[in-house]
Write a protein that holds these residues in place. Sequence first.
Motif, PDB file in Angstrom:
ATOM      1  N   GLU A 109       0.820  -1.199   0.000  1.00  0.00           N
ATOM      2  CA  GLU A 109       0.000   0.000   0.000  1.00  0.00           C
ATOM      3  C   GLU A 109       0.863   1.263   0.000  1.00  0.00           C
ATOM      4  O   GLU A 109       0.607   2.212  -0.766  1.00  0.00           O
ATOM      5  CB  GLU A 109      -0.933  -0.005   1.215  1.00  0.00           C
ATOM      6  CG  GLU A 109      -2.011  -1.065   1.172  1.00  0.00           C
ATOM      7  CD  GLU A 109      -1.538  -2.437   1.642  1.00  0.00           C
ATOM      8  OE1 GLU A 109      -2.372  -3.367   1.675  1.00  0.00           O
ATOM      9  OE2 GLU A 109      -0.342  -2.580   1.984  1.00  0.00           O
ATOM     10  N   ALA A 110       1.890   1.285   0.851  1.00  0.00           N
ATOM     11  CA  ALA A 110       2.788   2.440   0.890  1.00  0.00           C
ATOM     12  C   ALA A 110       3.564   2.564  -0.419  1.00  0.00           C
ATOM     13  O   ALA A 110       3.804   3.677  -0.908  1.00  0.00           O
ATOM     14  CB  ALA A 110       3.751   2.315   2.069  1.00  0.00           C
ATOM     15  N   GLN A 111       3.950   1.415  -0.996  1.00  0.00           N
ATOM     16  CA  GLN A 111       4.664   1.461  -2.266  1.00  0.00           C
ATOM     17  C   GLN A 111       3.764   1.995  -3.370  1.00  0.00           C
ATOM     18  O   GLN A 111       4.204   2.746  -4.248  1.00  0.00           O
ATOM     19  CB  GLN A 111       5.176   0.066  -2.622  1.00  0.00           C
ATOM     20  CG  GLN A 111       5.954  -0.001  -3.926  1.00  0.00           C
ATOM     21  CD  GLN A 111       7.312   0.659  -3.856  1.00  0.00           C
ATOM     22  OE1 GLN A 111       8.287   0.064  -3.411  1.00  0.00           O
ATOM     23  NE2 GLN A 111       7.394   1.912  -4.312  1.00  0.00           N
ATOM     24  N   ALA A 112       2.477   1.621  -3.329  1.00  0.00           N
ATOM     25  CA  ALA A 112       1.533   2.143  -4.323  1.00  0.00           C
ATOM     26  C   ALA A 112       1.418   3.658  -4.218  1.00  0.00           C
ATOM     27  O   ALA A 112       1.369   4.366  -5.244  1.00  0.00           O
ATOM     28  CB  ALA A 112       0.163   1.492  -4.126  1.00  0.00           C
ATOM     29  N   ASP A 113       1.389   4.185  -3.002  1.00  0.00           N
ATOM     30  CA  ASP A 113       1.348   5.636  -2.822  1.00  0.00           C
ATOM     31  C   ASP A 113       2.615   6.280  -3.387  1.00  0.00           C
ATOM     32  O   ASP A 113       2.566   7.369  -3.975  1.00  0.00           O
ATOM     33  CB  ASP A 113       1.199   5.982  -1.341  1.00  0.00           C
ATOM     34  CG  ASP A 113      -0.146   5.556  -0.768  1.00  0.00           C
ATOM     35  OD1 ASP A 113      -1.080   5.271  -1.549  1.00  0.00           O
ATOM     36  OD2 ASP A 113      -0.253   5.490   0.475  1.00  0.00           O
ATOM     37  N   ALA A 114       3.752   5.588  -3.220  1.00  0.00           N
ATOM     38  CA  ALA A 114       5.005   6.110  -3.760  1.00  0.00           C
ATOM     39  C   ALA A 114       4.995   6.102  -5.289  1.00  0.00           C
ATOM     40  O   ALA A 114       5.604   6.970  -5.923  1.00  0.00           O
ATOM     41  CB  ALA A 114       6.185   5.294  -3.232  1.00  0.00           C
ATOM     42  N   HIS A 115       4.314   5.116  -5.899  1.00  0.00           N
ATOM     43  CA  HIS A 115       4.174   5.136  -7.359  1.00  0.00           C
ATOM     44  C   HIS A 115       3.469   6.418  -7.802  1.00  0.00           C
ATOM     45  O   HIS A 115       3.882   7.071  -8.766  1.00  0.00           O
ATOM     46  CB  HIS A 115       3.354   3.926  -7.833  1.00  0.00           C
ATOM     47  CG  HIS A 115       3.993   2.599  -7.581  1.00  0.00           C
ATOM     48  ND1 HIS A 115       5.345   2.435  -7.424  1.00  0.00           N
ATOM     49  CD2 HIS A 115       3.434   1.351  -7.474  1.00  0.00           C
ATOM     50  CE1 HIS A 115       5.615   1.149  -7.219  1.00  0.00           C
ATOM     51  NE2 HIS A 115       4.473   0.485  -7.246  1.00  0.00           N
ATOM     52  N   ALA A 116       2.392   6.761  -7.091  1.00  0.00           N
ATOM     53  CA  ALA A 116       1.661   7.982  -7.432  1.00  0.00           C
ATOM     54  C   ALA A 116       2.535   9.216  -7.210  1.00  0.00           C
ATOM     55  O   ALA A 116       2.503  10.165  -8.014  1.00  0.00           O
ATOM     56  CB  ALA A 116       0.385   8.069  -6.605  1.00  0.00           C
ATOM     57  N   CYS A 117       3.316   9.201  -6.140  1.00  0.00           N
ATOM     58  CA  CYS A 117       4.230  10.323  -5.878  1.00  0.00           C
ATOM     59  C   CYS A 117       5.246  10.477  -6.998  1.00  0.00           C
ATOM     60  O   CYS A 117       5.601  11.606  -7.388  1.00  0.00           O
ATOM     61  CB  CYS A 117       4.954  10.109  -4.550  1.00  0.00           C
ATOM     62  SG  CYS A 117       3.926  10.323  -3.083  1.00  0.00           S
ATOM     63  N   LEU A 118       5.734   9.358  -7.533  1.00  0.00           N
ATOM     64  CA  LEU A 118       6.700   9.418  -8.624  1.00  0.00           C
ATOM     65  C   LEU A 118       6.063  10.031  -9.870  1.00  0.00           C
ATOM     66  O   LEU A 118       6.674  10.889 -10.523  1.00  0.00           O
ATOM     67  CB  LEU A 118       7.236   8.019  -8.934  1.00  0.00           C
ATOM     68  CG  LEU A 118       8.197   7.930 -10.127  1.00  0.00           C
ATOM     69  CD1 LEU A 118       9.440   8.785  -9.900  1.00  0.00           C
ATOM     70  CD2 LEU A 118       8.596   6.475 -10.391  1.00  0.00           C
ATOM     71  N   LEU A 119       4.846   9.607 -10.186  1.00  0.00           N
ATOM     72  CA  LEU A 119       4.167  10.202 -11.336  1.00  0.00           C
ATOM     73  C   LEU A 119       3.990  11.701 -11.133  1.00  0.00           C
ATOM     74  O   LEU A 119       4.175  12.493 -12.071  1.00  0.00           O
ATOM     75  CB  LEU A 119       2.814   9.527 -11.560  1.00  0.00           C
ATOM     76  CG  LEU A 119       2.833   8.050 -11.985  1.00  0.00           C
ATOM     77  CD1 LEU A 119       1.413   7.572 -12.267  1.00  0.00           C
ATOM     78  CD2 LEU A 119       3.726   7.824 -13.209  1.00  0.00           C
ATOM     79  N   ASP A 120       3.646  12.117  -9.919  1.00  0.00           N
ATOM     80  CA  ASP A 120       3.520  13.548  -9.626  1.00  0.00           C
ATOM     81  C   ASP A 120       4.827  14.274  -9.911  1.00  0.00           C
ATOM     82  O   ASP A 120       4.841  15.336 -10.538  1.00  0.00           O
ATOM     83  CB  ASP A 120       3.135  13.759  -8.156  1.00  0.00           C
ATOM     84  CG  ASP A 120       1.686  13.392  -7.866  1.00  0.00           C
ATOM     85  OD1 ASP A 120       0.893  13.313  -8.815  1.00  0.00           O
ATOM     86  OD2 ASP A 120       1.368  13.169  -6.680  1.00  0.00           O
ATOM     87  N   ALA A 121       5.924  13.710  -9.416  1.00  0.00           N
ATOM     88  CA  ALA A 121       7.223  14.361  -9.572  1.00  0.00           C
ATOM     89  C   ALA A 121       7.642  14.458 -11.036  1.00  0.00           C
ATOM     90  O   ALA A 121       8.366  15.378 -11.422  1.00  0.00           O
ATOM     91  CB  ALA A 121       8.282  13.605  -8.767  1.00  0.00           C
TER      92      ALA A 121
END
Length: 323
Positions: A109-121
Motif C-alpha cells: 500500500e505504501a509502495q503504491a502511494d510512492a508510485h503515485a508520488c513518482l508520477l507527480d514528480a
Amino acid sequence: MARSHRLLWAGLLVAAAGIIAVRWLFGRALASATERAAQGSAVVTTRCGPIEVQQAGDGLPLLMVHGSGGGHDQGMDWARPLTREGIRVIAMSRFGYLRTPRPADASPEAQADAHACLLDALGIARAAVMGVSAGAASALQMALRHPDRVDALALVVPIAWKPGSVADSAPQVSDEKDEWLLRLLGSDFLYWAGLQVARDQVFRHVLATPAELIHEASAQEQARVNAMAEHVLPVSRRALGLRDDTRLGKHLRPAALESIRAPTLIISARDDGFGTYAGAEYTASHIPGARFIGYETGGHLLVGRDEAVRDAIARWVRAATPR
C-alpha cells in the motif's frame, strides 16, 4: 619425506592459485554488475521520499514495477522493447532496491502511494501500470488506491492472494527454505558462486523456472534468462527489498478486486514454481472485464513466451490508454 613435502607445497600452491583466481573472477563480475546497475537512472525527489527511476521512449506512459531481485535495471531490461511500440517506459526501483531507500512502512500500500508520488514528480497525470511478480502487489494496490491515475493495469506472473480453497499445484515454501534463500540472496559471493556451480538449481529454486525449459529454449531465450539471472548482482544492494519480497506471499490479504475499473490484463504459467497461476486466475476472475492469459509452461520467467507477452501488453496499453 622430502617428496611428500614437495607434494604438500605443490598442493597448497595450486589451492592458493585457485583461491586467487576465484577472487579475481568474482571481483571482476561484481564490479561489472555494480557499474551496469548504476547506468541510466536518476534519483527523483518526491513527497514520498527519493525514488530511483530510468526512462526510455516517447508516447504512452507505462510505469514498470519490477519483480524480486530487480530494480530499475531489471524493469528496463524487460520493458525496453515496448519503446518501439510508441510507449514511454518509466522503470523505477521499489523500496529497498538499489538507490531507493526502504522506509519504515514498506507495505504494498505504501509502495503504491510512492508510485503515485513518482508520477507527480515527473508531471504525469495518468499512466498504464505493469507489475511483475512481487511488483504486482503494489501495482494492484495503485489501481485500488489511486484509480484516477491508472489507465490500464497489467500483472505478469503476479504474487497475488487467493482463497485457500483454490487449487495450487506449487508447494508451499517452508520457513527453512525462506531462510536459506535469504542467506543466498544476501551475499554477492554466494549468489555469484551459485550461478557458477549450480545455475540450474538457482533457476529452479530462486527463479522458480524449470531448468529443462531453458535448456530446450532458443539461443535468444537462453541469453535473455541467463542475463536476467546474472543481473540480480549486486544482490547486496537489493537485499532489503528481497527480504520483503521473500515473505510477501505469506502476508497477502484479500483486496476489493471487484472495485477495480482499470482495464486489466493478467498473465501467468501453470508451471511457475512460485505458484502464481492460481492467484492470477482468481484475480482475473474477480476484476470486472479482466483478461487472463494462462500458459501451460514457461515457469516464472515465462521461457519461450517473452515475445508473445510483450505483444499482448503493448496491444493492451495502446487500446486502453487515451491518446
